[in-house]
Design an enzyme around this catalytic site. Structure first.
Site, PDB file in Angstrom:
ATOM      1  CG  HIS A  25      -1.921  -1.134   1.181  1.00  0.00           C
ATOM      2  ND1 HIS A  25      -3.275  -0.952   0.994  1.00  0.00           N
ATOM      3  CD2 HIS A  25      -1.754  -2.478   1.272  1.00  0.00           C
ATOM      4  CE1 HIS A  25      -3.895  -2.127   0.981  1.00  0.00           C
ATOM      5  NE2 HIS A  25      -2.985  -3.067   1.160  1.00  0.00           N
ATOM      6  CG  ASP A  34      -5.059   1.936   1.775  1.00  0.00           C
ATOM      7  OD1 ASP A  34      -4.168   1.708   0.951  1.00  0.00           O
ATOM      8  OD2 ASP A  34      -5.770   1.049   2.283  1.00  0.00           O
TER       9      ASP A  34
HETATM   10  N1  UDP Z   1      -3.249 -11.126   3.182  1.00  0.00           N
HETATM   11  C1  UDP Z   1      -2.373 -11.921   3.845  1.00  0.00           C
HETATM   12  N2  UDP Z   1      -1.161 -12.144   3.276  1.00  0.00           N
HETATM   13  C2  UDP Z   1      -0.819 -11.601   2.092  1.00  0.00           C
HETATM   14  C3  UDP Z   1      -1.716 -10.771   1.421  1.00  0.00           C
HETATM   15  C4  UDP Z   1      -2.931 -10.558   1.993  1.00  0.00           C
HETATM   16  O1  UDP Z   1      -2.643 -12.438   4.912  1.00  0.00           O
HETATM   17  O2  UDP Z   1       0.302 -11.853   1.620  1.00  0.00           O
HETATM   18  C5  UDP Z   1      -4.559 -10.927   3.751  1.00  0.00           C
HETATM   19  C6  UDP Z   1      -4.605  -9.812   4.741  1.00  0.00           C
HETATM   20  O3  UDP Z   1      -5.438 -10.182   5.808  1.00  0.00           O
HETATM   21  C7  UDP Z   1      -5.197  -8.656   3.971  1.00  0.00           C
HETATM   22  C8  UDP Z   1      -6.089  -9.361   2.988  1.00  0.00           C
HETATM   23  O4  UDP Z   1      -5.444 -10.601   2.715  1.00  0.00           O
HETATM   24  O5  UDP Z   1      -5.876  -7.780   4.794  1.00  0.00           O
HETATM   25  C9  UDP Z   1      -6.296  -8.659   1.701  1.00  0.00           C
HETATM   26  O6  UDP Z   1      -5.103  -8.252   1.201  1.00  0.00           O
HETATM   27  P1  UDP Z   1      -5.064  -7.036   0.178  1.00  0.00           P
HETATM   28  O7  UDP Z   1      -6.021  -7.319  -0.916  1.00  0.00           O
HETATM   29  O8  UDP Z   1      -5.218  -5.778   0.948  1.00  0.00           O
HETATM   30  O9  UDP Z   1      -3.632  -7.247  -0.376  1.00  0.00           O
HETATM   31  P2  UDP Z   1      -2.342  -6.402  -0.071  1.00  0.00           P
HETATM   32  O10 UDP Z   1      -2.292  -5.390  -1.183  1.00  0.00           O
HETATM   33  O11 UDP Z   1      -2.510  -5.775   1.284  1.00  0.00           O
HETATM   34  O12 UDP Z   1      -1.220  -7.389  -0.151  1.00  0.00           O
END
Ligand code: UDP
Ligand code: UDP
Length: 462
Positions: free
Chosen positions: A24, A121
């Site tokens: 992010h 965000d």
């Molecule tokens: N998540 C996780 N491990 C990862 C990526 C994501 O545990 O490597 C979980 C985490 O709980 C997060 C959710 O998946 O809040 C959704 O992830 P997101 O789509 O926000 O992906 P990011 O861009 O944060 O990797």
């Protein structure tokens, strides 16, 4: 450029409000660098303490590179993990920041010149809407994943999950997403992630716009569908500002594998790395080692043993095992540290990328024209992997399932790496997308036009 030709950015003061995790933060800081090039004044809101050292170090390098940026530091109220129903530290931080946003209303309203817009965000929508309403400024989101993932986010509140009609979620004007590809946290009742999807997803219409690190070459149809009102009626403009360009300040200290790559022939090395928050099991680490060694190609492998870098203390030999390390050293380079991924992907010696398909990684591979072997581990990554395969810029072995649930055998991995490295079709398609990406980021290209359009709106308070 004469003064009268200066873009309106001169008058525009934008606050950028990222949330937790490098996936992010990185696109927010790249956005900041792009807005500076367009003469905006910027305030960066930083939440303390950060979850990972990688985040703190990147923010500090960024602020040294751009001393003209105001940092608005705030200390988040600690959160009881039981309240958030999660043990994922980044996830907990999302919620903690959401609950602490009221602390920055007053310092933001005191900024001079006053703010023209807030870009927050996606995980902060409901709190940030309160903030922007109080400050009477437009509220934009920087969505840090793909446009297809954004379609799911926008449409999800209207999906009936109990619909017996099958295993697919049909998104109007977009197509179908298998339920098995949905982010696993979305299927956990009472999870913060699910709350954000179901509650904040409904509030997208209240935003003034959505910025997305996407480009027509990868997702033109999806972006058109989103902006035509066919996915969900009444969405604000979804503005593709991608590919966001990596910047000099991202270069980490420490030893770089570039010198090693310099000695190797073009497209002879496979790069394997799984982002900033994916820790592999010891069993999987061993199989990855075996797979890379048996692929027949040189490799650069970034090992990650813990989700949060501060806890990742054991040396690479210990994690991989000394015996396997000895074998690997003859054929490739194994590191357990933060590297400059975009520089590696841009090196001529690199011919393929084994990636978890975090969105930033997908876009960086597209920008550099490197074909991907998609191995989704969690989150939005399976949806991104589907896109990679559909666009022909990589391959996805669907039967591998979620990386955090199944172990893939070394022999299987090695065979697929060989396939990746030897596919003329993938290489040609990746090269085409690279060319399109270069046009998008060229002077006067789609990125410049998108930023000028946005700044025009911000300067009018829209
Ligand atoms: N998540 C996780 N491990 C990862 C990526 C994501 O545990 O490597 C979980 C985490 O709980 C997060 C959710 O998946 O809040 C959704 O992830 P997101 O789509 O926000 O992906 P990011 O861009 O944060 O990797
Ligand atoms: N990254 C990097 N060096 C590393 C690991 C990751 O520069 O050693 C960068 C990568 O280039 C990308 C970001 O960190 O910009 C990770 O974001 P992504 O969406 O790919 O995955 P996430 O970490 O959120 O799972």
């Amino acid at each position: 450029m004469s003064t009268s030709d200066q873009p309106s950015g001169d008058l525009t003061h934008v606050a950028l409000f990222p949330s937790a995790g490098m996936g992010h933060l990185v696109p927010f800081l790249r956005l900041a660098a792009a807005l500076l090039r367009h003469h905006c004044k910027l305030t960066l809101i930083t939440s303390h303490p950060a979850v990972s050292s990688a985040e703190s170090q990147l923010i500090s390098r960024f602020l040294s590179a751009f001393p003209q940026i105001t940092e608005l530091k705030f200390h988040i109220v600690p959160l009881d993990p039981l309240v958030a129903n999660s043990d994922d530290p980044f996830f907990l931080q999302f919620e903690a920041i959401r609950r602490s946003v009221h602390l920055i209303t007053s310092p933001l309203s005191a900024l001079c010149p006053p703010l023209s817009a807030l870009v927050c965000d996606v995980s902060l929508i409901s709190s940030a809407l309160v903030l922007s309403a109080t400050l009477k400024i437009p509220n934009y989101v920087l969505f840090t994943s793909s446009a297809i993932m954004f379609s799911l986010f926008a449409y999800y509140p209207f999906v009936k999950m109990s619909d017996p009609s099958g295993d697919l979620i049909h998104i109007p004007a977009i197509g179908s997403i298998p339920k098995t590809s949905l982010p696993p946290p979305l299927l956990v009742d009472n999870s913060i992630f699910k709350k954000i999807f179901t509650q904040d997803g409904r509030r997208i219409k209240e935003l003034n716009g959505v910025l997305i690190n996407a480009m027509d070459a990868m997702e033109g149809d999806t972006l058109n569908a989103l902006n035509s009102g066919k996915v969900v009626d009444g969405l604000p403009p979804v503005v593709p500002i991608g590919p966001l360009l990596p910047c000099e300040f991202e270069n980490p200290e420490g030893k770089s594998p570039i010198k090693w790559l310099e000695k190797l022939p073009p497209r002879s090395v496979v790069f394997a790395s799984f982002g900033s928050r994916t820790a592999a099991s010891r069993e999987q680490i061993k199989e990855i080692g075996i797979g890379l060694a048996s692929s027949g190609y040189k490799f650069l492998w970034i090992v990650k043993d813990k989700v949060v870098d501060k806890e990742d203390r054991e040396g690479v030999e210990g994690v991989v095992g000394e015996e396997l390390m000895e074998k690997l050293k003859e054929k490739g380079m194994v590191l357990k540290e933060w590297v400059n991924q975009e520089e590696i992907l841009g090196h001529r010696a690199v011919g393929g990328f084994v990636s978890h398909c975090g969105w930033n990684s997908v876009i960086e591979a597209a920008l550099k024209g490197v074909p991907v072997l998609a191995w989704p581990q969690n989150g939005d990554q399976m949806i991104n992997a589907g896109l990679v395969a559909e666009k022909g810029v990589g391959m996805w072995v669907e039967k591998w399932g979620w990386g955090h649930k199944c172990v893939v055998k070394g022999e299987e991995l090695g065979g697929r790496i060989k396939e990746l490295m030897e596919s003329d079709g993938l290489r040609a398609r990746a090269a085409e997308v690279k060319e399109e990406a270069a046009k998008a980021v060229a002077v006067g290209g789609s990125c410049d036009r998108a930023f000028e359009w946005l700044i025009g709106r911000w300067s009018k308070g829209i």
